[in-house]
Design an enzyme around this catalytic site. Sequence first.
Site, PDB file in Angstrom:
ATOM      1  N   ARG A 286       5.245  10.543  -5.168  1.00 41.06           N
ATOM      2  CA  ARG A 286       4.735  10.746  -3.816  1.00 41.06           C
ATOM      3  C   ARG A 286       5.566   9.966  -2.798  1.00 41.06           C
ATOM      4  O   ARG A 286       5.569  10.305  -1.608  1.00 41.06           O
ATOM      5  CB  ARG A 286       3.277  10.293  -3.727  1.00 41.06           C
ATOM      6  CG  ARG A 286       2.314  11.148  -4.521  1.00 41.06           C
ATOM      7  CD  ARG A 286       1.829  12.342  -3.751  1.00 41.06           C
ATOM      8  NE  ARG A 286       1.239  13.332  -4.666  1.00 41.06           N
ATOM      9  CZ  ARG A 286       0.888  14.562  -4.330  1.00 41.06           C
ATOM     10  NH1 ARG A 286       1.064  14.950  -3.073  1.00 41.06           N
ATOM     11  NH2 ARG A 286       0.377  15.397  -5.199  1.00 41.06           N
TER      12      ARG A 286
ATOM     13  N   GLN B  67       0.824  -1.211   0.000  1.00 39.92           N
ATOM     14  CA  GLN B  67       0.000   0.000   0.000  1.00 39.92           C
ATOM     15  C   GLN B  67       0.860   1.264   0.000  1.00 39.92           C
ATOM     16  O   GLN B  67       0.538   2.232  -0.697  1.00 39.92           O
ATOM     17  CB  GLN B  67      -0.926   0.001   1.236  1.00 39.92           C
ATOM     18  CG  GLN B  67      -2.032  -1.033   1.194  1.00 39.92           C
ATOM     19  CD  GLN B  67      -1.564  -2.427   1.598  1.00 39.92           C
ATOM     20  OE1 GLN B  67      -0.463  -2.583   2.136  1.00 39.92           O
ATOM     21  NE2 GLN B  67      -2.397  -3.443   1.348  1.00 39.92           N
TER      22      GLN B  67
ATOM     23  N   HIS C 243      -8.415  13.006  -0.328  1.00 40.33           N
ATOM     24  CA  HIS C 243      -7.365  11.993  -0.168  1.00 40.33           C
ATOM     25  C   HIS C 243      -6.939  11.865   1.294  1.00 40.33           C
ATOM     26  O   HIS C 243      -6.464  10.807   1.710  1.00 40.33           O
ATOM     27  CB  HIS C 243      -6.164  12.311  -1.070  1.00 40.33           C
ATOM     28  CG  HIS C 243      -5.314  13.450  -0.599  1.00 40.33           C
ATOM     29  ND1 HIS C 243      -5.544  14.757  -0.953  1.00 40.33           N
ATOM     30  CD2 HIS C 243      -4.218  13.466   0.209  1.00 40.33           C
ATOM     31  CE1 HIS C 243      -4.638  15.533  -0.402  1.00 40.33           C
ATOM     32  NE2 HIS C 243      -3.813  14.779   0.316  1.00 40.33           N
TER      33      HIS C 243
ATOM     34  N   HIS D 177       0.956  10.866   5.432  1.00 41.60           N
ATOM     35  CA  HIS D 177      -0.027  11.913   5.137  1.00 41.60           C
ATOM     36  C   HIS D 177      -0.594  11.818   3.732  1.00 41.60           C
ATOM     37  O   HIS D 177      -1.724  12.246   3.473  1.00 41.60           O
ATOM     38  CB  HIS D 177       0.576  13.306   5.379  1.00 41.60           C
ATOM     39  CG  HIS D 177       1.471  13.769   4.268  1.00 41.60           C
ATOM     40  ND1 HIS D 177       2.724  13.227   4.033  1.00 41.60           N
ATOM     41  CD2 HIS D 177       1.295  14.733   3.314  1.00 41.60           C
ATOM     42  CE1 HIS D 177       3.270  13.827   2.999  1.00 41.60           C
ATOM     43  NE2 HIS D 177       2.429  14.748   2.542  1.00 41.60           N
TER      44      HIS D 177
ATOM     45  N   VAL E 139       4.003  26.408 -12.994  1.00 39.77           N
ATOM     46  CA  VAL E 139       4.192  24.964 -13.126  1.00 39.77           C
ATOM     47  C   VAL E 139       2.873  24.212 -13.046  1.00 39.77           C
ATOM     48  O   VAL E 139       2.410  23.630 -14.021  1.00 39.77           O
ATOM     49  CB  VAL E 139       5.165  24.433 -12.043  1.00 39.77           C
ATOM     50  CG1 VAL E 139       5.295  22.904 -12.150  1.00 39.77           C
ATOM     51  CG2 VAL E 139       6.530  25.082 -12.191  1.00 39.77           C
TER      52      VAL E 139
END
Length: 471
Positions: free
Chosen positions: A75, A51, A145, A118, A266
């Site tokens: 991430r 996960q 999320h 987080h 960006v």
Amino acid sequence: MGAYCNENLSLPTACNLSPSHDLRLSKHVHDNVHGNIYLDPLSLKFIDTEQFQRLRELKQLGMTHMVYPGAVHSRFEHSLGVYWLAGEAIHKLKTYQGLELGIDRFDVQTVKIAGLLHDVGHGPFSHLFEREFLPQVLNGFKWAHEQMSAKLIDHIVDVHHIDVEAEMIKRVKELILASSEFALPKSAKEKQFLYDIVANGRNGIDVDKFDYIYRDSRACGLGCSFDFQRLMETMRVLGDEICYRAKDYLSIHKLFATRADLYRTVYTHSKVKAVEIMVVDALLKANSYLEISSSIQDPSEYWKLDDTIIKTIETAPDEELRESRDLIRRIRRRNLYQFCNEFAVPKDKLEHFKNVTAQDIACSQKNGGVLLKEEDIAVSNVRIDLTRGRQNPLESINFFKDYESEEKFPIPDGRISHLLPTSYQDMIVRVYSKKPELIAAVSEAFENFQLKTYGVKAQVHATPEKKKRRL
């Protein structure tokens, strides 16, 4: 922001560790931003799960690499960076105020785990999944999320039988949700300053921003003159909240200004948004067949969803995916939706602004010529602010004069520099033609919309004739 980038921004490693931290019990990895990151045994139990490893398949900046080729970081490394900075922050507070604040090993471990996990529930393609795709398929149901991160933490603990205190997991979820609209009631009245470290709902200054602002700037080859290390070294807890020296007021402003600049140059670059709109359209067309959104309440299924969904669509032979597959192929071949023009909403119209839709543009077409349809047009309403909408974020921050003073205070607008902005939010409306041959018609309809809405053309210049003639 500025062209100067502090290459000495990497934090020292072992010298910043708590005296009780035994390096023999730690594994370390080398990060290109922070140097050696030491991973404690409990954190490794979470990291070494499928996960958490899923985060390797989630690009931190979604489709931004289509414009900034270096923006391919994930991430995964961001989460390790936030874990490290969360540990650094709590260790510094413990070093300088530990006895006064009662910081113990439980607090240190909890804050570090919150930093690590987080983003474990983050969706594919950066924030595109939850902000642009899901709202179009959930019929008003809200999803974030951060909520999924909380659910996945429980799932990981249960599936992998991680031996961790239930109270610690409860507090970790509170720290992660602290800045979201789904924030949980805080289980303890004391040590409220701990909620300011990872996801600061009080004023927006947290180690999550410290990491992604510097990491993203570096990956995209942009300068970054904001120095978070200075803020971490000088911060202080007063009245159960983290406060900063008054002399660092402009440094904190630079944090928010750098973030806004990243959004403008960006994250919401016109071509990045063109690609993102195409990805959203592809996901919407594939959703009923692949049931992409069906797993968002079930962590046991959700963790299987990542950026590779785009490759699944691209390579699947199924006729039901033909339209989605064609859109992905257009992205690969750089046959993007064409940017026609944009305008910044006038300041006096911001308060009552409503998002512009493709229907608004289509209905602004004059009679004659090509008949535009709503599905020929894409509109991106880009909101750029300093984290507090139209409010000055620095008004939410408390400062102190020096370390001998116990007084905390806000700094009102205009007390420091008259060069700072008096407006804290931009709203930019961008319009795209999904078909190259319709650029001229869409551009004209967009100009008509501006005249009808504001009485003037708010855009800086007309759409170039060369672009209009593109076939």
